[in-house]
Design a protein around this motif. Structure first.
Motif, PDB file in Angstrom:
ATOM      1  N   TYR A  98       0.818  -1.215   0.000  1.00  0.00           N
ATOM      2  CA  TYR A  98       0.000   0.000   0.000  1.00  0.00           C
ATOM      3  C   TYR A  98       0.852   1.266   0.000  1.00  0.00           C
ATOM      4  O   TYR A  98       0.576   2.201  -0.752  1.00  0.00           O
ATOM      5  CB  TYR A  98      -0.914   0.021   1.231  1.00  0.00           C
ATOM      6  N   VAL A  99       1.866   1.315   0.854  1.00  0.00           N
ATOM      7  CA  VAL A  99       2.588   2.576   1.031  1.00  0.00           C
ATOM      8  C   VAL A  99       3.803   2.728   0.126  1.00  0.00           C
ATOM      9  O   VAL A  99       4.317   3.844  -0.027  1.00  0.00           O
ATOM     10  CB  VAL A  99       3.013   2.779   2.505  1.00  0.00           C
ATOM     11  N   ALA A 100       4.274   1.631  -0.492  1.00  0.00           N
ATOM     12  CA  ALA A 100       5.488   1.749  -1.306  1.00  0.00           C
ATOM     13  C   ALA A 100       5.453   0.922  -2.590  1.00  0.00           C
ATOM     14  O   ALA A 100       5.912   1.384  -3.634  1.00  0.00           O
ATOM     15  CB  ALA A 100       6.715   1.354  -0.478  1.00  0.00           C
ATOM     16  N   GLY A 101       4.915  -0.287  -2.522  1.00  0.00           N
ATOM     17  CA  GLY A 101       4.825  -1.092  -3.736  1.00  0.00           C
ATOM     18  C   GLY A 101       3.995  -0.398  -4.802  1.00  0.00           C
ATOM     19  O   GLY A 101       4.255  -0.530  -6.009  1.00  0.00           O
ATOM     20  N   THR A 102       3.013   0.361  -4.349  1.00  0.00           N
ATOM     21  CA  THR A 102       2.165   1.116  -5.274  1.00  0.00           C
ATOM     22  C   THR A 102       2.985   2.078  -6.135  1.00  0.00           C
ATOM     23  O   THR A 102       2.661   2.296  -7.304  1.00  0.00           O
ATOM     24  CB  THR A 102       1.120   1.924  -4.484  1.00  0.00           C
ATOM     25  N   VAL A 103       4.039   2.635  -5.550  1.00  0.00           N
ATOM     26  CA  VAL A 103       4.868   3.594  -6.293  1.00  0.00           C
ATOM     27  C   VAL A 103       5.486   2.920  -7.518  1.00  0.00           C
ATOM     28  O   VAL A 103       5.556   3.510  -8.600  1.00  0.00           O
ATOM     29  CB  VAL A 103       5.971   4.182  -5.388  1.00  0.00           C
ATOM     30  N   GLY A 104       5.909   1.674  -7.342  1.00  0.00           N
ATOM     31  CA  GLY A 104       6.458   0.942  -8.476  1.00  0.00           C
ATOM     32  C   GLY A 104       5.437   0.766  -9.585  1.00  0.00           C
ATOM     33  O   GLY A 104       5.743   0.951 -10.770  1.00  0.00           O
ATOM     34  N   LEU A 105       4.200   0.426  -9.201  1.00  0.00           N
ATOM     35  CA  LEU A 105       3.154   0.218 -10.206  1.00  0.00           C
ATOM     36  C   LEU A 105       2.775   1.523 -10.902  1.00  0.00           C
ATOM     37  O   LEU A 105       2.446   1.528 -12.091  1.00  0.00           O
ATOM     38  CB  LEU A 105       1.917  -0.406  -9.558  1.00  0.00           C
ATOM     39  N   MET A 106       2.814   2.628 -10.163  1.00  0.00           N
ATOM     40  CA  MET A 106       2.537   3.933 -10.775  1.00  0.00           C
ATOM     41  C   MET A 106       3.624   4.316 -11.779  1.00  0.00           C
ATOM     42  O   MET A 106       3.355   4.960 -12.796  1.00  0.00           O
ATOM     43  CB  MET A 106       2.498   5.029  -9.702  1.00  0.00           C
ATOM     44  N   SER A 107       4.862   3.921 -11.476  1.00  0.00           N
ATOM     45  CA  SER A 107       6.017   4.412 -12.231  1.00  0.00           C
ATOM     46  C   SER A 107       6.219   3.735 -13.577  1.00  0.00           C
ATOM     47  O   SER A 107       6.665   4.382 -14.537  1.00  0.00           O
ATOM     48  CB  SER A 107       7.295   4.232 -11.395  1.00  0.00           C
ATOM     49  N   VAL A 108       5.919   2.444 -13.665  1.00  0.00           N
ATOM     50  CA  VAL A 108       6.252   1.693 -14.882  1.00  0.00           C
ATOM     51  C   VAL A 108       5.656   2.308 -16.146  1.00  0.00           C
ATOM     52  O   VAL A 108       6.369   2.489 -17.143  1.00  0.00           O
ATOM     53  CB  VAL A 108       5.854   0.211 -14.745  1.00  0.00           C
ATOM     54  N   ASN A 165       6.136  -6.887 -11.670  1.00  0.00           N
ATOM     55  CA  ASN A 165       6.496  -7.608 -10.445  1.00  0.00           C
ATOM     56  C   ASN A 165       7.819  -7.106  -9.881  1.00  0.00           C
ATOM     57  O   ASN A 165       7.991  -6.992  -8.665  1.00  0.00           O
ATOM     58  CB  ASN A 165       6.579  -9.113 -10.719  1.00  0.00           C
ATOM     59  N   ALA A 166       8.760  -6.809 -10.767  1.00  0.00           N
ATOM     60  CA  ALA A 166      10.053  -6.295 -10.319  1.00  0.00           C
ATOM     61  C   ALA A 166       9.901  -4.898  -9.712  1.00  0.00           C
ATOM     62  O   ALA A 166      10.532  -4.570  -8.701  1.00  0.00           O
ATOM     63  CB  ALA A 166      11.036  -6.259 -11.490  1.00  0.00           C
ATOM     64  N   ALA A 167       9.047  -4.079 -10.324  1.00  0.00           N
ATOM     65  CA  ALA A 167       8.799  -2.735  -9.786  1.00  0.00           C
ATOM     66  C   ALA A 167       8.147  -2.828  -8.409  1.00  0.00           C
ATOM     67  O   ALA A 167       8.482  -2.073  -7.487  1.00  0.00           O
ATOM     68  CB  ALA A 167       7.905  -1.952 -10.742  1.00  0.00           C
ATOM     69  N   LEU A 168       7.226  -3.760  -8.279  1.00  0.00           N
ATOM     70  CA  LEU A 168       6.592  -4.011  -6.983  1.00  0.00           C
ATOM     71  C   LEU A 168       7.640  -4.439  -5.961  1.00  0.00           C
ATOM     72  O   LEU A 168       7.656  -3.947  -4.822  1.00  0.00           O
ATOM     73  CB  LEU A 168       5.527  -5.093  -7.135  1.00  0.00           C
ATOM     74  N   ALA A 169       8.538  -5.336  -6.367  1.00  0.00           N
ATOM     75  CA  ALA A 169       9.575  -5.837  -5.459  1.00  0.00           C
ATOM     76  C   ALA A 169      10.467  -4.709  -4.955  1.00  0.00           C
ATOM     77  O   ALA A 169      10.851  -4.687  -3.778  1.00  0.00           O
ATOM     78  CB  ALA A 169      10.417  -6.903  -6.161  1.00  0.00           C
ATOM     79  N   LEU A 170      10.783  -3.753  -5.831  1.00  0.00           N
ATOM     80  CA  LEU A 170      11.629  -2.636  -5.405  1.00  0.00           C
ATOM     81  C   LEU A 170      10.909  -1.781  -4.365  1.00  0.00           C
ATOM     82  O   LEU A 170      11.505  -1.372  -3.361  1.00  0.00           O
ATOM     83  CB  LEU A 170      12.032  -1.776  -6.605  1.00  0.00           C
ATOM     84  N   GLY A 171       9.631  -1.534  -4.588  1.00  0.00           N
ATOM     85  CA  GLY A 171       8.871  -0.773  -3.600  1.00  0.00           C
ATOM     86  C   GLY A 171       8.815  -1.487  -2.261  1.00  0.00           C
ATOM     87  O   GLY A 171       8.998  -0.877  -1.201  1.00  0.00           O
ATOM     88  N   LEU A 172       8.587  -2.797  -2.298  1.00  0.00           N
ATOM     89  CA  LEU A 172       8.543  -3.584  -1.063  1.00  0.00           C
ATOM     90  C   LEU A 172       9.898  -3.569  -0.363  1.00  0.00           C
ATOM     91  O   LEU A 172       9.983  -3.417   0.864  1.00  0.00           O
ATOM     92  CB  LEU A 172       8.126  -5.021  -1.372  1.00  0.00           C
ATOM     93  N   ALA A 173      10.967  -3.731  -1.147  1.00  0.00           N
ATOM     94  CA  ALA A 173      12.318  -3.731  -0.571  1.00  0.00           C
ATOM     95  C   ALA A 173      12.622  -2.397   0.101  1.00  0.00           C
ATOM     96  O   ALA A 173      13.179  -2.352   1.209  1.00  0.00           O
ATOM     97  CB  ALA A 173      13.346  -4.019  -1.665  1.00  0.00           C
ATOM     98  N   ASN A 174      12.257  -1.307  -0.573  1.00  0.00           N
ATOM     99  CA  ASN A 174      12.508   0.016  -0.001  1.00  0.00           C
ATOM    100  C   ASN A 174      11.758   0.203   1.319  1.00  0.00           C
ATOM    101  O   ASN A 174      12.306   0.734   2.294  1.00  0.00           O
ATOM    102  CB  ASN A 174      12.088   1.108  -0.989  1.00  0.00           C
ATOM    103  N   GLN A 175      10.500  -0.237   1.354  1.00  0.00           N
ATOM    104  CA  GLN A 175       9.717  -0.044   2.574  1.00  0.00           C
ATOM    105  C   GLN A 175      10.207  -0.942   3.704  1.00  0.00           C
ATOM    106  O   GLN A 175      10.271  -0.514   4.860  1.00  0.00           O
ATOM    107  CB  GLN A 175       8.232  -0.292   2.306  1.00  0.00           C
ATOM    108  N   LEU A 176      10.562  -2.172   3.388  1.00  0.00           N
ATOM    109  CA  LEU A 176      11.121  -3.047   4.423  1.00  0.00           C
ATOM    110  C   LEU A 176      12.410  -2.449   4.980  1.00  0.00           C
ATOM    111  O   LEU A 176      12.680  -2.527   6.187  1.00  0.00           O
ATOM    112  CB  LEU A 176      11.385  -4.444   3.852  1.00  0.00           C
ATOM    113  N   THR A 177      13.194  -1.835   4.105  1.00  0.00           N
ATOM    114  CA  THR A 177      14.426  -1.179   4.549  1.00  0.00           C
ATOM    115  C   THR A 177      14.104   0.010   5.448  1.00  0.00           C
ATOM    116  O   THR A 177      14.753   0.216   6.482  1.00  0.00           O
ATOM    117  CB  THR A 177      15.258  -0.732   3.332  1.00  0.00           C
ATOM    118  N   ASN A 178      13.102   0.801   5.062  1.00  0.00           N
ATOM    119  CA  ASN A 178      12.663   1.910   5.924  1.00  0.00           C
ATOM    120  C   ASN A 178      12.291   1.403   7.313  1.00  0.00           C
ATOM    121  O   ASN A 178      12.658   1.998   8.332  1.00  0.00           O
ATOM    122  CB  ASN A 178      11.435   2.601   5.320  1.00  0.00           C
TER     123      ASN A 178
END
Length: 330
Positions: free
Chosen positions: A170-180, A198-211
């Motif tokens: 919701y808070v970060a994976g969405t950004v990947g989907l918006m961006s592609v 899926n890769a864009a989603l993964a980057l958003g998830l990775a960034n948020q988990l890191t946050n």
């Protein structure tokens, strides 16, 4: 509870359904004529995008530098999207967060509907309203991000990773989907559209988990624990240990597993970056490399994310930029 006869979907399955829809929109190459054109003087739109550029340059310096390699239309659109996401996040994480109510978020969602209908409320909205007429951007990820803000109003614990996964989407994976759809997929790409999303989603998830891993101490001081409760229990830990803020062997072992999971999402994201249009890759590579280094810094701090905030130093950021650029050429 799930109604009788229905199978409960995991968060990953729910999100995948959204991914498939976004990929289908791009594959159909929806014509902008299907969306209303906003009627604004060119000078107003130019000023709107310029203001978005200023905000992006101020608050996301490294990412902003990367966007300068993109085509003018794509970079303006990315700036507009970034500003909307930032404004949305600040509703629950900004200076006025304590005054935000569910009703305020409902109004923000109504305003989003107006943006997509060609009725922007202000100059910054106008930039996004124009953007969604130029690219096959769907409203669903934007609405999902607002749902993430709603979660922050009432939810401060996550019983397992399935719950946390949905929040991170919701808070970060969405950004990947918006961006592609804005960044574009390279014409020569042989990858499926779904795999790029899926890769864009993964980057958003990775960034948020890191946050989340970076901000454990900061969140604890606000009474929040964005870590899977069942995994904490399995490690012999509880909220009380987090509030105490002591780095123990149990905590180190727990953090090693959380960091490994975040790194796996970064690895999953890498394959998709190379499939983006060439001019759009640099800012994405820069974001990926710099955020992944935050995990290294947590390790360098001996997993003390209670009182020490892991960050990437300016020299390391500068060194990462040419590496990101080199990767963007491959």
């Amino acid at each position: 509870a799930t109604p009788a006869g229905e199978i409960a979907l995991s968060s990953e399955q729910k999100v995948y359904d959204v991914v498939l829809k976004q990929a289908a929109l791009v594959k159909r190459r929806i014509k902008k004529l299907e969306k209303p054109d906003i009627v604004l003087p060119g000078t107003v739109l130019s000023e709107a995008y310029d203001r978005c550029r200023e905000v992006c340059a101020e608050y996301a310096k490294t990412f902003y530098l990367g966007t300068l390699l993109m085509t003018p239309e794509r970079r303006r659109a990315i700036w507009a999207m970034y500003v909307w996401c930032r404004r949305t996040d600040e509703l629950v994480d900004g200076p006025n967060a304590s005054h935000i109510t569910p009703t305020a978020l409902d109004r923000w969602e109504d305003r989003l509907d107006d943006i997509f209908s060609g009725r922007p409320f202000d100059m910054l909205d106008a930039a996004l309203s124009d953007t969604v007429t130029r690219f096959p951007v769907d409203i669903q990820p934007f609405k999902d991000m607002i749902d993430g803000m709603r979660m922050d109003l009432w939810k401060s614990r996550y019983k397992n990773f399935d719950e946390l996964y949905l929040y991170c989407y919701y808070v970060a994976g969405t950004v990947g989907l918006m961006s592609v759809p804005i960044m574009g997929i390279a014409p020569e790409s042989q990858a499926t559209t779904e795999s790029v999303y899926n890769a864009a989603l993964a980057l958003g998830l990775a960034n948020q988990l890191t946050n989340i891993l970076r901000d454990v101490g900061e969140d604890a001081r606000r009474g929040r624990v964005y870590l899977p409760q069942d995994e904490l229990a399995q490690a012999g830990l509880s909220d009380e240990d987090i509030f105490a803020g002591k780095v123990t062997d149990k905590w180190r072992n727990f953090m090693k597993k959380q960091i490994a999971r975040a790194r796996k999402f970064f690895d999953d994201a890498e394959s998709g970056v190379t499939e983006l249009s060439a001019a759009s890759r640099w800012p994405v590579w820069a974001s990926l490399l710099l955020y992944r280094q935050i995990l290294d810094e947590i390790e360098a701090n001996d997993y003390n994310n209670f009182t020490r905030r892991a960050y990437v130093s300016k020299p390391k950021k500068i060194l990462a930029l040419p590496l990101a650029y080199a990767k963007s050429l491959v």
